[in-house]
Design an enzyme around this catalytic site. Structure first.
Site, mmCIF file in Angstrom:
data_model
loop_
_atom_site.group_PDB
_atom_site.id
_atom_site.type_symbol
_atom_site.label_atom_id
_atom_site.label_comp_id
_atom_site.label_asym_id
_atom_site.label_seq_id
_atom_site.Cartn_x
_atom_site.Cartn_y
_atom_site.Cartn_z
ATOM 1 N N CYS A 2 0.761 -1.160 -0.140
ATOM 2 C CA CYS A 2 -0.122 -0.075 0.143
ATOM 3 C C CYS A 2 0.907 1.210 -0.164
ATOM 4 C CB CYS A 2 -1.053 0.030 1.087
ATOM 5 S SG CYS A 2 -1.836 -1.585 1.644
ATOM 6 N N ARG A 28 3.717 0.286 -6.518
ATOM 7 C CA ARG A 28 3.587 -0.627 -5.358
ATOM 8 C C ARG A 28 2.406 -1.641 -5.676
ATOM 9 N NH1 ARG A 28 6.442 2.073 -1.020
ATOM 10 N NH2 ARG A 28 5.240 0.987 0.568
ATOM 11 N N TRP A 75 -3.811 -2.259 -1.276
ATOM 12 C CA TRP A 75 -3.615 -3.528 -1.801
ATOM 13 C C TRP A 75 -4.321 -4.775 -0.666
ATOM 14 C CZ3 TRP A 75 -0.946 -8.525 -0.828
ATOM 15 C CH2 TRP A 75 -0.925 -9.250 -1.837
ATOM 16 N N ASN A 99 -0.410 1.177 6.205
ATOM 17 C CA ASN A 99 0.013 0.061 5.796
ATOM 18 C C ASN A 99 0.438 -1.072 6.394
ATOM 19 O OD1 ASN A 99 1.371 -1.642 3.655
ATOM 20 N ND2 ASN A 99 3.243 -0.132 3.487
ATOM 21 N N GLY A 100 0.201 -2.377 6.219
ATOM 22 C CA GLY A 100 0.604 -3.402 7.047
ATOM 23 C C GLY A 100 -0.538 -4.142 7.404
ATOM 24 N N GLU A 483 13.396 -18.230 -12.842
ATOM 25 C CA GLU A 483 13.158 -16.818 -12.892
ATOM 26 C C GLU A 483 12.174 -16.553 -14.156
ATOM 27 O OE1 GLU A 483 13.194 -12.552 -12.872
ATOM 28 O OE2 GLU A 483 13.022 -14.104 -11.429
ATOM 29 N N LYS A 487 8.629 -14.978 -14.250
ATOM 30 C CA LYS A 487 8.239 -13.581 -14.969
ATOM 31 C C LYS A 487 7.035 -13.994 -15.823
ATOM 32 C CE LYS A 487 11.043 -10.577 -13.789
ATOM 33 N NZ LYS A 487 10.643 -11.419 -12.454
ATOM 34 N N GLU A 490 3.939 -13.966 -13.684
ATOM 35 C CA GLU A 490 3.458 -12.760 -13.186
ATOM 36 C C GLU A 490 2.667 -11.712 -14.133
ATOM 37 O OE1 GLU A 490 6.886 -11.177 -9.750
ATOM 38 O OE2 GLU A 490 7.580 -11.411 -12.146
ATOM 39 N N HIS A 506 12.638 -37.448 -14.089
ATOM 40 C CA HIS A 506 12.088 -38.053 -12.690
ATOM 41 C C HIS A 506 10.426 -37.400 -12.604
ATOM 42 C CE1 HIS A 506 15.775 -39.435 -11.080
ATOM 43 N NE2 HIS A 506 16.451 -38.525 -11.776
ATOM 44 N N LYS A 606 4.707 -4.428 -5.639
ATOM 45 C CA LYS A 606 6.153 -4.146 -5.846
ATOM 46 C C LYS A 606 6.738 -4.672 -4.644
ATOM 47 C CE LYS A 606 9.535 -2.922 -8.359
ATOM 48 N NZ LYS A 606 10.154 -4.089 -9.328
#
Length: 611
Positions: A2, A28, A75, A99-100, A483, A487, A490, A506, A606
């Protein structure tokens, strides 16, 4: 997470200034936004679900007066992402943004409801407003009411609080989430980071853990966790006034991909003595004696974790140092046994505020380990708490999906590995010079890689139709496969998984069919013959293979891959950095083809500053 802005001023229209700041905080991640102002001592509020454009439309229809205000991009954690749950929250004469996460809000809410308080939202944040209002109803002034309420909160918070009838007061507090004071001329600001207050001032005070601040138009007081008044330094943030713009790029992510020659060059230059062809770690030379380190623990989250996975190979192969890498959220709860002597914990975080990583850092400090951190924000909480800061100079990264921060982290870690190898006697002078030379070549090779952008955009047209994509890599390129898959997930919302190619038989080979593209990250290195065998196993099962390799690797593969991306030939040491580029560009162009919100993908933030 947030975004927070608070403005205490006698000039300007607060709503316009708050919106300007909130636009800077969009990076963010958020799903609703709101603003509250104080005009002639009276509180007024506007809130909207979705993008800031929705809030702006509401403000255009029903303007809000006053030069004092607070704003928020939310958020969602507790409660759905809707207008009802959007911040600011109000109880009586109290309005605040947060925020939190308040972990004990259910108990507090039950007690407040029993005392007659009526709640309107499903959030934990509203509990704070009611708690402060209850203390004021009991006869406390705003400052005393906030101090009392803070002692009852369990969890993480950054707060900006307005009070009806108090035109010269703005209160902030932080615990576990960052908060800064912006010092202006006859005006004060609160922000979730320096970028929030950047349009208004370049004088910033970074509040410490447990701090509470009481602001008036031309003064401020700061109290620490023990309620003692303290002095915190005012920092001049030289780049604070810089506007973050996309320029000629379609998205911030695209812009940041193309900024990587500069961001890696800046980072490398912070470590390399070009004249001596050696590495000098920034900061206190005596902070870490690598010759005395016997065990290295590296801890991070998300993309930063994959950077540590690459560095694990480097530290063990080049510096001869035993390494364990951990995801921060798992590390802190499995209660790892840590060495009492010779242990070093190294943390990687773009923001320097990642909640799980910060908690892991404090766990290691309590265990007596030396600590170091690779961070992009030198004034962040993590940077302030470690023994040694290993900076990345990537600059602000606005796109939620990390690109230039990741390659900057790899550059900083690569330089650190060279320094560690030299100190531990595992690296000859000739090899040190060769590795430094290779590292110095990274920006040039990245620039050359931009020639791949158009061919990758062409490949993305077909790949964007896939429902699932598999990424494979061996050795140090296994983390790059992970990675690449991250990406793609996301920003395109295509299901993707990364695997060590040696694990193919396997289990994952069962997923291979004509409809599932397989992206192979495989430069022509010592493991290429093994990788080629895996590639042929996939092709034999009619898998649609995209091989990312250098000229020699592509020639050796012949016509086995269905598609190929040729990366410039480079030293094996820096190959993971260079091979990050095509997987970033591939994810970007696939997301563009699918029409997703590239810079602000759904459900993501973010900087994850709460659990």
């Amino acid at each position: 997470m947030c975004g927070i802005i608070g403005i205490l001023s006698r000039q300007g229209v607060a709503s316009d200034r708050v919106m300007e700041s909130l636009r800077r905080l969009e990076y963010r991640g958020y799903d609703s936004a709101g603003i509250a102002t104080l005009a002639d001592g009276k509180l007024d509020r506007r809130r909207a679900a979705g993008k800031l454009s929705n809030l702006q439309s509401l403000l255009n229809e029903t303007p809000i007066a006053g030069s004092i205000g607070i704003g928020h991009t939310r958020w969602a954690t507790h409660g759905a992402a809707n207008t009802k749950n959007a911040h600011p929250h109000v109880s009586g004469s109290v309005a605040l943004v947060h925020n939190g996460i308040i972990e004990n809000f259910r108990r507090l809410r039950t007690e407040l409801e029993a005392a007659g308080h009526v709640f309107e939202t499903d959030t934990d944040t509203e509990t704070i407003a009611h708690l402060i209002a209850a203390r004021m109803n009991g006869g406390n002034d705003p400052v005393a009411a906030v101090k009392s309420a803070l002692t009852e909160l369990e969890g993480a918070f950054a707060l900006s609080i307005l009070f009806e009838g108090h035109d010269d007061l703005l209160i902030g507090a932080r615990k576990g989430s960052p908060l800064v004071i912006g010092v202006g001329d006859d005006e004060m600001f609160l922000g979730s980071d320096a970028l929030a207050v950047a349009p208004f001032t370049n004088r910033v005070i970074y509040l410490e853990e447990g701090d509470m601040c009481v602001l008036s138009h031309n003064a401020f007081q700061i109290f620490d966790a023990a309620d003692q008044e303290v002095i915190r330094p005012v920092a001049l943030v030289q780049s604070a006034g810089a506007t973050v713009e996309k320029g000629n790029y379609r998205h911030f992510m695209q812009k940041e991909i193309f900024e990587q020659p500069d961001s890696t060059a800046r980072t490398i230059s912070a470590y390399v003595d070009a004249l001596e062809q050696s590495i000098e770690l920034p900061g206190d030379d005596n902070a870490i004696d690598w010759s005395e380190i016997t065990h290295l623990h590296m801890v991070a989250c998300g993309t930063a974790y994959y950077a540590t996975c690459v560095a694990e190979y480097w530290f063990e192969q080049i510096a001869g140092l035993p390494v364990k890498t951990d995801i921060a959220s798992e590390f802190r709860y499995r209660q790892p046994a840590l060495p009492q002597k010779g242990g070093l914990a190294l943390f990687v975080s773009q923001s320097g505020e990642t909640a799980d990583t910060l908690a892991a850092l404090r766990y290691c400090k309590e265990a007596g380990l030396k600590t170091a951190a690779v961070v992009n924000v030198p004034t962040s909480t993590i940077a302030r708490e470690v023994d040694l800061v290993l900076p990345t100079l990537a600059g602000p990264e606005i796109g939620v999906a990390s690109t230039k921060a990741f390659t900057a982290q790899l550059c900083a870690l690569a330089a650190t590995v060279i320094a560690a190898g030299k100190a531990r006697g595992t690296l000859s002078r000739d090899r040190e010079i060769a590795l430094v030379k290779a590292l110095n070549g990274v920006p040039r090779l990245i620039s050359e890689s931009f020639a791949l952008d158009d061919p990758i955009a062409e490949l993305a047209r077909d790949l964007s139709k896939a429902r699932d994509v598999i990424y494979l890599g061996r050795g140090v390129h296994f983390p790059i496969a992970l990675e690449g898959a991250l990406k793609l997930k996301e920003i395109s919302y295509i299901h993707a998984e990364g695997y060590a190619s040696g694990e193919l038989k396997h289990g994952p080979i069962a997923l291979i069919d004509e409809e599932t593209p397989v992206v192979f990250v495989a430069p022509h290195d010592d493991l290429f013959d093994k990788s080629l065998s895996n590639l042929q196993e996939v092709a034999a099962r009619r898998g649609n293979v995209l091989l990312i390799s250098d000229k020699e690797g592509l020639e050796a593969a012949g016509d086995t891959p269905a598609q190929m991306i040729e990366v410039p030939t480079c030293d094996a040491f820096i190959a993971p950095i260079l091979y990050s580029l095509p997987v970033q560009m591939l994810a970007y162009h696939i997301a563009v083809e699918k029409g997703t919100d590239v810079d602000q993908p759904r459900n993501l933030a973010k900087s994850v500053t709460v659990e």
